[in-house]
Design an enzyme around this catalytic site. Structure first.
Site, PDB file in Angstrom:
ATOM      1  N   GLY A   1      29.730 -20.238-111.247  1.00  0.00           N
ATOM      2  CA  GLY A   1      30.705 -20.938-112.066  1.00  0.00           C
ATOM      3  C   GLY A   1      30.238 -22.335-112.397  1.00  0.00           C
ATOM      4  N   GLN A   2      30.943 -22.917-113.300  1.00  0.00           N
ATOM      5  CA  GLN A   2      30.573 -24.247-113.729  1.00  0.00           C
ATOM      6  C   GLN A   2      31.793 -25.133-113.806  1.00  0.00           C
ATOM      7  OE1 GLN A   2      28.010 -24.023-117.073  1.00  0.00           O
ATOM      8  NE2 GLN A   2      27.551 -26.205-117.054  1.00  0.00           N
ATOM      9  N   GLY A   3      31.673 -26.355-113.265  1.00  0.00           N
ATOM     10  CA  GLY A   3      32.773 -27.300-113.358  1.00  0.00           C
ATOM     11  C   GLY A   3      32.352 -28.475-114.210  1.00  0.00           C
TER      12      GLY A   3
ATOM     13  N   PHE B   1      31.247 -31.466-113.207  1.00  0.00           N
ATOM     14  CA  PHE B   1      30.083 -32.190-112.708  1.00  0.00           C
ATOM     15  C   PHE B   1      28.983 -31.293-112.171  1.00  0.00           C
ATOM     16  CE2 PHE B   1      32.601 -36.011-112.721  1.00  0.00           C
ATOM     17  CZ  PHE B   1      31.647 -36.982-112.954  1.00  0.00           C
TER      18      PHE B   1
ATOM     19  N   LYS C   1      26.329 -25.831-104.685  1.00  0.00           N
ATOM     20  CA  LYS C   1      26.854 -26.620-105.775  1.00  0.00           C
ATOM     21  C   LYS C   1      25.819 -27.679-106.131  1.00  0.00           C
ATOM     22  CE  LYS C   1      31.112 -28.792-107.069  1.00  0.00           C
ATOM     23  NZ  LYS C   1      32.533 -28.632-106.902  1.00  0.00           N
TER      24      LYS C   1
ATOM     25  N   ASP D   1      41.854 -33.937-105.945  1.00  0.00           N
ATOM     26  CA  ASP D   1      41.636 -33.129-107.136  1.00  0.00           C
ATOM     27  C   ASP D   1      42.137 -31.708-106.901  1.00  0.00           C
ATOM     28  OD1 ASP D   1      40.797 -32.644-109.742  1.00  0.00           O
ATOM     29  OD2 ASP D   1      38.754 -32.124-109.153  1.00  0.00           O
TER      30      ASP D   1
HETATM   31  P1  ATP Z   1      35.713 -29.250-111.085  1.00  0.00           P
HETATM   32  O1  ATP Z   1      34.477 -29.777-111.698  1.00  0.00           O
HETATM   33  O2  ATP Z   1      36.930 -29.913-111.551  1.00  0.00           O
HETATM   34  O3  ATP Z   1      35.629 -29.167-109.586  1.00  0.00           O
HETATM   35  P2  ATP Z   1      35.785 -26.456-110.921  1.00  0.00           P
HETATM   36  O4  ATP Z   1      36.511 -26.495-109.617  1.00  0.00           O
HETATM   37  O5  ATP Z   1      36.167 -25.401-111.884  1.00  0.00           O
HETATM   38  O6  ATP Z   1      35.932 -27.797-111.656  1.00  0.00           O
HETATM   39  P3  ATP Z   1      33.325 -26.275-109.472  1.00  0.00           P
HETATM   40  O7  ATP Z   1      33.974 -26.854-108.267  1.00  0.00           O
HETATM   41  O8  ATP Z   1      32.021 -26.845-109.913  1.00  0.00           O
HETATM   42  O9  ATP Z   1      34.236 -26.347-110.717  1.00  0.00           O
HETATM   43  O10 ATP Z   1      33.170 -24.722-109.250  1.00  0.00           O
HETATM   44  C1  ATP Z   1      32.873 -23.871-110.328  1.00  0.00           C
HETATM   45  C2  ATP Z   1      33.218 -22.454-109.949  1.00  0.00           C
HETATM   46  O11 ATP Z   1      32.268 -21.961-109.021  1.00  0.00           O
HETATM   47  C3  ATP Z   1      34.538 -22.292-109.290  1.00  0.00           C
HETATM   48  O12 ATP Z   1      35.554 -22.201-110.195  1.00  0.00           O
HETATM   49  C4  ATP Z   1      34.354 -21.005-108.496  1.00  0.00           C
HETATM   50  O13 ATP Z   1      34.579 -19.909-109.281  1.00  0.00           O
HETATM   51  C5  ATP Z   1      32.899 -21.073-108.114  1.00  0.00           C
HETATM   52  N1  ATP Z   1      32.766 -21.563-106.740  1.00  0.00           N
HETATM   53  C6  ATP Z   1      32.824 -22.848-106.312  1.00  0.00           C
HETATM   54  N2  ATP Z   1      32.662 -22.944-104.982  1.00  0.00           N
HETATM   55  C7  ATP Z   1      32.498 -21.685-104.537  1.00  0.00           C
HETATM   56  C8  ATP Z   1      32.275 -21.109-103.225  1.00  0.00           C
HETATM   57  N3  ATP Z   1      32.202 -21.861-102.120  1.00  0.00           N
HETATM   58  N4  ATP Z   1      32.154 -19.768-103.143  1.00  0.00           N
HETATM   59  C9  ATP Z   1      32.234 -19.006-104.261  1.00  0.00           C
HETATM   60  N5  ATP Z   1      32.428 -19.481-105.498  1.00  0.00           N
HETATM   61  C10 ATP Z   1      32.561 -20.798-105.655  1.00  0.00           C
HETATM   62 MG    MG Z   2      35.972 -27.392-107.980  1.00  0.00          MG
END
Ligand code: ATP
Ligand code: MG
Length: 463
Positions: free
Chosen positions: A28-30, A32, A50, A143
């Protein structure tokens, strides 16, 4: 310290990070970061990595906050919090090695339909328990939103991004709150207003928004126009749908109180009769992080969950301030050194024979004066050094020379410290005798938990 090497194979798919993690697919992508699946090549255990662009974090000057939270994060172990195992940094990137959570996002579930009250309550209970635990250790999320709530294979909640709240701050300072993120839907009014705010109260607000979304299937505050949305949040202008029970409505009114001073506390939420429903002994044990295998499991991958559709290093670099204990300076190094670097030492087990660590909820001055008293009783000469380092020395030489012991205090938050005690010279057996028969019992009053030891032992000490 070893330099961090990134071993790239012939194609991108074979990238092995630190000779240890085989990078896999993008999960996935957030805003940052990008999150990848990876496998520990030695143990075959799955992890989520991450990857964050270092420049972005260093640029906005939140290095101090991040390093504090990273050190706090490794002390936080809770069944409902995604575990941070390791941090690796290269010239340009920071890699957070996280527990891999299999079950996907809670958001995906809510997209399929709003949840039944008892299912929503179960997730809310797990969220509040995780929060209570982290807050008690001085770690705030800042957050919380549905996207940061993941589900494990038993459909238990795992709050992600705990301890990475500086990233949320980055986003705010970058003004991303207003753009890329789209909506500040989960953010407390006092955070939007950029008033100094209490992290605990701000997290509680976000939990209220989450509870609402789980039960309603839509956000409590929404407006296409940002200014109007802010106004709605600021005045807590929301309406509960008809299917919300009176108890839930009352609780939500107490949580979504725009004045942080009068907003309900976590303690009070935990006393709320609606909250307590179905919260048995096993769940309460989770609050104190006691090991339990009979925590209730919510079997939520069934349609019964849904109502019919309606509409979450220590380094040797010295602190300038001599009185203050040293912070864990992982990120100082990241920002100042240009070479690659392995921060995994932060997370490594110490040599238990010559080193002990404990956490304490006392102030650094209380910890220092306790250690001074003990040194006096044991006739050890104590010298205070910069950055919370205490050096102790026996008056007479032992079998392998003069026994020397260092005690180093690291600040996690003003009332939460990690103390490392280690032998720097002398005979190991003599040291162990002093440690086990004298020091440890004498430290009892200020020790919250000895690190790296069985929970059972901790409980015995607490009794
Ligand atoms: P933000 O940048 O606001 O945190 P976000 O929470 O959508 O946005 P990320 O925290 O970068 O983005 O995570 C992106 C995605 O990756 C998540 O939505 C999730 O689907 C997946 N992900 C994150 N952490 C884990 C993990 N520990 N195990 C499995 N999947 C994960
Ligand atoms: Mg996140």
């Amino acid at each position: 310290m070893h330099a961090c090497k990134m071993m790239a194979g012939h194609n991108k798919r074979n990238i092995i990070l630190m000779h240890k993690y085989e990078m896999g697919r993008l999960l996935g992508q957030g805003t940052f970061a990008k999150v990848y699946h990876a496998r520990n090549t030695r143990t075959s255990v799955s992890v989520a990595i991450k990857v964050i662009d270092k420049g972005k974090v260093v640029k906005v000057g939140l290095v101090d906050q991040i390093k504090r939270e990273i050190s706090a994060m490794k002390l936080v172990r809770h069944p409902n919090v995604v575990q941070l195992n390791e941090v690796i940094a290269t010239k340009t990137k920071i890699y957070f090695v996280l527990e891999y959570v299999k079950g996907g996002e809670l958001l995906a579930k809510v997209k399929r339909g709003r949840l039944k009250e008892d299912v929503a309550r179960k997730y809310f209970q797990q969220l509040i328990c995780a929060l209570d635990f982290c807050h008690s250790r001085g770690v705030y999320h800042r957050d919380l939103k549905l996207e940061n709530l993941l589900l494990d294979e038993n459909s238990d909640l795992k709050v992600s991004d705990f301890g990475l709240s500086a990233l949320a701050e980055c986003r705010r300072q970058d003004g991303l709150l207003h753009t890329t993120c789209g909506t500040p839907a989960y953010v407390a009014p006092e955070v939007i207003n950029r008033k100094g705010y209490d992290g605990a109260k701000a997290d509680i607000w976000s939990c209220g928004v989450i509870l609402f979304v789980l039960l309603a299937g839509y956000l409590p505050f929404y407006d296409k126009n940002l200014i109007d949305l802010y106004k709605k949040i600021d005045s807590a202008d929301f309406r509960c749908p008809t299917w919300f029970s009176t108890h839930v409505r009352r609780l939500l009114l107490r949580i979504l109180d725009p004045t942080p001073g009068t907003r309900i506390s976590i303690e009070k939420i935990m006393e709320n009769p609606w909250f307590r429903q179905g919260l048995d002994h096993a769940n309460l044990l989770l609050r104190y992080n006691l090991k339990t295998n009979d925590a209730p499991q919510v079997d939520t991958d069934k349609n019964e969950d849904f109502d019919p559709p309606s509409t979450n290093i220590t380094t040797d670099s010295k602190q300038e301030d001599e009185k203050k204990p040293a912070n864990m300076n992982a990120f100082d190094i990241i920002s100042h050194l240009s070479s690659g670097l392995d921060l995994s030492g932060l997370f490594q087990e110490s040599d238990k024979k010559t080193e002990s660590k404990f956490t304490s909820t006392n102030t650094s001055s209380a910890i220092i004066s306790k250690i001074e008293d003990i040194a006096k009783d044991l006739r050890l000469k104590l010298t205070k050094k910069d950055g919370g380092l205490l050096k102790m020395e026996a008056s007479k030489p032992g079998r392998k020379g003069v026994m020397r012991i260092d005690a180093e205090i690291f600040e996690v938050s003003p009332n939460f410290h990690l103390v490392e005690i280690k032998k720097t010279n002398g005979d190991t057996l003599e040291y162990q005798k002093v440690m086990h028969q004298e020091m440890r019992p004498a430290l009892k009053d200020i020790v919250w938990a000895w690190q790296g030891e069985q929970l059972k032992q901790q409980q015995e000490q607490q009794q």
